[in-house]
Design a protein around this motif. Structure first.
Motif, PDB file in Angstrom:
ATOM      1  N   VAL A 151      21.996  30.383  17.757  1.00 44.20           N
ATOM      2  CA  VAL A 151      22.834  29.402  17.929  1.00 44.20           C
ATOM      3  C   VAL A 151      22.725  29.623  15.815  1.00 44.20           C
ATOM      4  O   VAL A 151      22.272  28.862  15.499  1.00 44.20           O
ATOM      5  CB  VAL A 151      23.111  28.366  18.430  1.00 44.20           C
ATOM      6  N   GLU A 152      23.660  30.444  15.956  1.00 44.69           N
ATOM      7  CA  GLU A 152      23.235  30.608  14.693  1.00 44.69           C
ATOM      8  C   GLU A 152      24.617  30.210  13.044  1.00 44.69           C
ATOM      9  O   GLU A 152      25.917  29.324  13.730  1.00 44.69           O
ATOM     10  CB  GLU A 152      23.997  32.548  14.266  1.00 44.69           C
ATOM     11  N   CYS A 153      23.763  29.893  12.614  1.00 44.36           N
ATOM     12  CA  CYS A 153      24.866  28.463  11.131  1.00 44.36           C
ATOM     13  C   CYS A 153      24.575  29.414  10.105  1.00 44.36           C
ATOM     14  O   CYS A 153      24.103  28.187   8.964  1.00 44.36           O
ATOM     15  CB  CYS A 153      24.397  27.272  12.015  1.00 44.36           C
ATOM     16  N   PRO A 154      25.401  29.667   9.268  1.00 38.53           N
ATOM     17  CA  PRO A 154      24.777  30.576   8.319  1.00 38.53           C
ATOM     18  C   PRO A 154      25.490  29.335   7.198  1.00 38.53           C
ATOM     19  O   PRO A 154      25.249  29.446   6.267  1.00 38.53           O
ATOM     20  CB  PRO A 154      26.120  31.239   8.225  1.00 38.53           C
ATOM     21  N   GLU A 155      26.735  28.968   7.448  1.00 35.96           N
ATOM     22  CA  GLU A 155      26.303  27.313   6.941  1.00 35.96           C
ATOM     23  C   GLU A 155      25.720  26.483   6.903  1.00 35.96           C
ATOM     24  O   GLU A 155      26.336  25.681   6.036  1.00 35.96           O
ATOM     25  CB  GLU A 155      28.359  26.843   7.465  1.00 35.96           C
ATOM     26  N   HIS A 177      18.620  21.082   5.115  1.00 33.82           N
ATOM     27  CA  HIS A 177      19.122  22.439   6.432  1.00 33.82           C
ATOM     28  C   HIS A 177      18.669  23.266   6.945  1.00 33.82           C
ATOM     29  O   HIS A 177      17.551  23.563   6.291  1.00 33.82           O
ATOM     30  CB  HIS A 177      20.754  22.308   5.493  1.00 33.82           C
ATOM     31  N   PHE A 178      19.206  23.072   8.307  1.00 39.79           N
ATOM     32  CA  PHE A 178      19.006  24.917   9.015  1.00 39.79           C
ATOM     33  C   PHE A 178      19.858  25.328   9.138  1.00 39.79           C
ATOM     34  O   PHE A 178      20.765  25.390   8.408  1.00 39.79           O
ATOM     35  CB  PHE A 178      18.386  24.738  10.318  1.00 39.79           C
ATOM     36  N   LEU A 179      19.136  26.954   9.586  1.00 39.23           N
ATOM     37  CA  LEU A 179      20.424  27.924   9.128  1.00 39.23           C
ATOM     38  C   LEU A 179      20.469  28.710  10.586  1.00 39.23           C
ATOM     39  O   LEU A 179      21.701  29.802  10.879  1.00 39.23           O
ATOM     40  CB  LEU A 179      20.006  29.008   8.560  1.00 39.23           C
ATOM     41  N   GLY A 180      19.889  27.787  11.568  1.00 34.92           N
ATOM     42  CA  GLY A 180      20.199  28.270  12.814  1.00 34.92           C
ATOM     43  C   GLY A 180      19.338  27.361  13.343  1.00 34.92           C
ATOM     44  O   GLY A 180      18.522  26.999  13.618  1.00 34.92           O
ATOM     45  N   TYR A 181      18.799  28.161  15.245  1.00 39.14           N
ATOM     46  CA  TYR A 181      17.895  26.972  16.374  1.00 39.14           C
ATOM     47  C   TYR A 181      18.591  27.394  17.358  1.00 39.14           C
ATOM     48  O   TYR A 181      19.311  28.674  17.730  1.00 39.14           O
ATOM     49  CB  TYR A 181      18.523  25.505  16.413  1.00 39.14           C
ATOM     50  N   HIS A 222      14.144  32.800   8.713  1.00 38.24           N
ATOM     51  CA  HIS A 222      15.491  32.552   7.836  1.00 38.24           C
ATOM     52  C   HIS A 222      16.108  31.216   8.623  1.00 38.24           C
ATOM     53  O   HIS A 222      16.698  31.149   7.635  1.00 38.24           O
ATOM     54  CB  HIS A 222      16.464  33.921   8.401  1.00 38.24           C
ATOM     55  N   TRP A 223      16.071  30.956  10.047  1.00 31.46           N
ATOM     56  CA  TRP A 223      16.043  29.600   9.862  1.00 31.46           C
ATOM     57  C   TRP A 223      15.754  28.347   9.393  1.00 31.46           C
ATOM     58  O   TRP A 223      16.722  27.385   8.774  1.00 31.46           O
ATOM     59  CB  TRP A 223      16.259  29.878  11.593  1.00 31.46           C
ATOM     60  N   GLY A 224      14.931  28.452   8.990  1.00 33.72           N
ATOM     61  CA  GLY A 224      13.670  27.386   8.103  1.00 33.72           C
ATOM     62  C   GLY A 224      14.444  27.209   6.714  1.00 33.72           C
ATOM     63  O   GLY A 224      13.745  29.171   6.267  1.00 33.72           O
ATOM     64  N   SER A 225      15.336  27.392   5.986  1.00 35.71           N
ATOM     65  CA  SER A 225      15.874  27.460   4.561  1.00 35.71           C
ATOM     66  C   SER A 225      14.526  27.363   3.783  1.00 35.71           C
ATOM     67  O   SER A 225      14.209  26.284   3.721  1.00 35.71           O
ATOM     68  CB  SER A 225      16.657  26.648   4.841  1.00 35.71           C
ATOM     69  N   PRO A 226      15.063  27.603   2.299  1.00 41.71           N
ATOM     70  CA  PRO A 226      13.597  27.343   1.656  1.00 41.71           C
ATOM     71  C   PRO A 226      13.545  25.416   1.026  1.00 41.71           C
ATOM     72  O   PRO A 226      12.835  25.346   0.517  1.00 41.71           O
ATOM     73  CB  PRO A 226      14.714  28.634   0.089  1.00 41.71           C
ATOM     74  N   GLU A 227      15.063  25.353   1.024  1.00 39.41           N
ATOM     75  CA  GLU A 227      15.116  23.791   1.362  1.00 39.41           C
ATOM     76  C   GLU A 227      13.967  22.790   1.807  1.00 39.41           C
ATOM     77  O   GLU A 227      13.978  21.816   2.132  1.00 39.41           O
ATOM     78  CB  GLU A 227      16.629  22.825   1.175  1.00 39.41           C
ATOM     79  N   PHE A 228      13.859  23.522   3.067  1.00 35.14           N
ATOM     80  CA  PHE A 228      12.984  23.446   4.629  1.00 35.14           C
ATOM     81  C   PHE A 228      11.903  23.460   4.037  1.00 35.14           C
ATOM     82  O   PHE A 228      11.206  22.201   4.366  1.00 35.14           O
ATOM     83  CB  PHE A 228      14.081  23.009   5.357  1.00 35.14           C
ATOM     84  N   VAL A 229      11.433  24.206   3.357  1.00 30.48           N
ATOM     85  CA  VAL A 229       9.731  24.783   3.073  1.00 30.48           C
ATOM     86  C   VAL A 229       9.963  24.060   2.169  1.00 30.48           C
ATOM     87  O   VAL A 229       9.132  23.704   1.970  1.00 30.48           O
ATOM     88  CB  VAL A 229      10.002  26.174   3.594  1.00 30.48           C
TER      89      VAL A 229
END
Length: 249
Positions: A151-155, A177-181, A222-229
């Motif tokens: 499930v790609e979530c670019p938003e 936020h994440f960019l997909g899962y 890429h799913w794990g955003s810089p904000e998460f990491v």
């Protein structure tokens, strides 16, 4: 005594094709995506053995006894075929131990197992990770779709905490936020700690004497955003999850 963790996967080789007028050339690169997770676990006092994808066929333990050196096994972005198609089997048609069955037996005898999402986790990109056709389908706390489960979530999407649990003690209820899962289905006997809408995001369970967990998104881009990491509680989360998997309460 520090926990011993075996992390398998999180590496890839890229091939670039470059056209410049009538000229063409290629480039290659090798990358590892597990460094943030490794740093976080080591900062939490754990000893991490990292086995990138290309080393798994030859070097992953082939007996339960050898795997019991580790308290927890983490599989992240590594397809089932990497375990199943050793060169002896694929090119020489020789019998070998099924290392996924070894993992299943290891968990049944008290080991911990975590699968982290990625293009080659669960069913995976195009269904090519293919764990739904393996013994780990009975071990993991989730049912897999058997086809492309991304499930790609670019938003960007933010998972929601569904309940209190030792894994989430002291963790902010407002997640980055994440960019997909990956779309998964929680098994009846499992516990869902995070969700996105109707989809489970972090699921815990038991298999025999061991504990298992499924994290539907990535530990790094890429799913794990810089904000998460870069989240101040990134390391605390992975440390607490891994300690729970090891049997700590």
């Amino acid at each position: 005594m520090s926990l011993k963790i075996l992390l398998a996967g999180e590496s890839w080789t890229s091939l670039g094709l470059h056209l410049k007028g009538f000229s063409i050339y290629t480039t290659g690169s090798y990358e590892e995506g597990g460094k943030p997770l490794i740093r976080a676990l080591e900062a939490g006092g754990m000893e991490v053995t990292y086995m990138p994808n290309h080393l798994v066929p030859e070097h992953f333990p082939t007996t339960v006894e050898a795997l019991k050196v580790y308290d927890v096994v983490i599989l992240s972005d590594i397809g089932a075929d990497t375990f199943l198609l050793h060169p002896d089997t694929l090119t020489r048609s020789l019998r070998r131990p099924n290392t996924l069955k070894v993992i299943a037996d290891y968990v049944a005898e008290g080991g911990g197992l975590l699968m982290v999402g990625g293009f080659m986790s669960f069913s995976g990109f195009g269904g090519n990770a293919c764990y739904h056709n393996t013994v780990l389908a009975d071990v993991l706390p989730v049912k897999m779709l058997g086809h492309d489960d991304r499930v790609e979530c670019p938003e960007g999407i933010n998972p929601i905490v569904t309940m209190d649990h030792p894994v989430l003690d002291g963790i902010d209820r407002h997640w980055p936020h994440f960019l997909g899962y990956q779309r998964l289905i929680a098994k009846d006997a499992s516990v869902t700690l995070l969700e996105r809408g109707a989809d489970p995001f972090l699921v815990l369970g038991q298999h025999g004497g061991g504990r298992v967990a499924a994290f539907a998104s990535d530990c790094s881009p890429h799913w794990g955003s810089p904000e998460f990491v870069n989240w101040p509680q990134y390391g605390q989360f992975w440390s607490q999850l891994t300690r729970w998997l090891s049997g700590e309460d």
